[in-house]
Enzyme design. Structure first.
Site, PDB file in Angstrom:
ATOM      1  N   ASP A  48      54.816  11.074  91.015  1.00  0.00           N
ATOM      2  CA  ASP A  48      54.627  11.100  89.628  1.00  0.00           C
ATOM      3  C   ASP A  48      53.510  12.013  89.050  1.00  0.00           C
ATOM      4  O   ASP A  48      54.043  12.701  87.997  1.00  0.00           O
ATOM      5  CB  ASP A  48      54.419   9.510  89.297  1.00  0.00           C
ATOM      6  CG  ASP A  48      54.235   9.143  87.803  1.00  0.00           C
ATOM      7  OD1 ASP A  48      55.221   9.819  86.994  1.00  0.00           O
ATOM      8  OD2 ASP A  48      53.137   8.812  87.215  1.00  0.00           O
ATOM      9  N   GLU A 120      60.632  10.546  92.821  1.00  0.00           N
ATOM     10  CA  GLU A 120      59.102  10.939  92.872  1.00  0.00           C
ATOM     11  C   GLU A 120      58.493  10.721  94.110  1.00  0.00           C
ATOM     12  O   GLU A 120      57.491  11.495  94.566  1.00  0.00           O
ATOM     13  CB  GLU A 120      58.347   9.662  91.814  1.00  0.00           C
ATOM     14  CG  GLU A 120      58.785   9.986  90.372  1.00  0.00           C
ATOM     15  CD  GLU A 120      58.073   8.824  89.546  1.00  0.00           C
ATOM     16  OE1 GLU A 120      58.079   9.357  88.342  1.00  0.00           O
ATOM     17  OE2 GLU A 120      58.013   7.768  89.875  1.00  0.00           O
TER      18      GLU A 120
END
Length: 188
Positions: A48, A120
């Site tokens: 992320d 992610e």
């Protein structure tokens, strides 16, 4: 394990020096596997942050005259659950993710939250395995066209408008206090 990792490597066009990282990235916490090594959630956390950095880098390069506000809103338009889930499906990550029985029966392969998390996590694994440039290359291949185009920006939400106004007039942000909460937990 090896076949899944090879399929992942073809999908993201990156060869892992440590295939175990790739395997962990596609192993959802619901899967009943031994908890050794780096876990998917930690890779997702890292991915992320890396994704935000890479997208910011790509946006600044593609739009040198854009304001910080525009760049921030474009990044938010590109780095969200809906977009990442769609990209995960395009890459075939929905077919590669390893789920537990319950999540499998509950349609986990199609859940945007899970797909975005896997995307992610894979990016986090690429970063750990090959560094920033490797991660940037993967993001550029998957999301680069989107970063080069200026996404249509939505009008600012009322909270953002209020915060910008108070910042401009009073050089501070408003303080919020919950007065009342109504409705079921999933729809407050």
């Amino acid at each position: 394990m090896r076949k899944r990792v090879e399929r992942l490597e073809r999908a993201v066009r990156y060869q892992f020096a440590d295939p175990e990282l790739a395997y962990r990235a596609i192993t959802h916490p619901s899967a009943d596997l031994p908890k050794t090594g780096v876990q998917m959630e930690r890779l997702e956390f890292l991915g992320d942050a890396v994704l935000g950095l890479v997208i910011s880098d790509l946006l600044i390069a593609a739009h040198p005259g854009a304001s910080e506000g525009e760049l921030t809103r474009w990044r938010a338009a590109l780095v969200n659950t809906k977009t990442l889930a769609a990209k995960a499906q395009e890459l075939g990550l929905d077919r590669l993710v390893i789920l537990g029985r319950g999540e499998e029966k509950g349609g986990g392969r199609g859940k945007p939250r899970i797909l975005a998390a896997i995307f992610e996590a894979v990016l986090g694994a690429v970063f750990l395995d090959g560094g920033y440039e490797a991660a940037k290359n993967v993001v550029a291949r998957v999301l680069g066209d989107s970063a080069a185009r200026t996404p249509a920006l939505k009008e600012k939400d009322p909270k953002t408008t209020l915060q910008e106004l108070t910042q401009r007039r009073f050089q501070c942000l408003p303080e919020y206090q919950v007065v009342r909460v109504e409705g079921p937990e999933h729809a407050r």
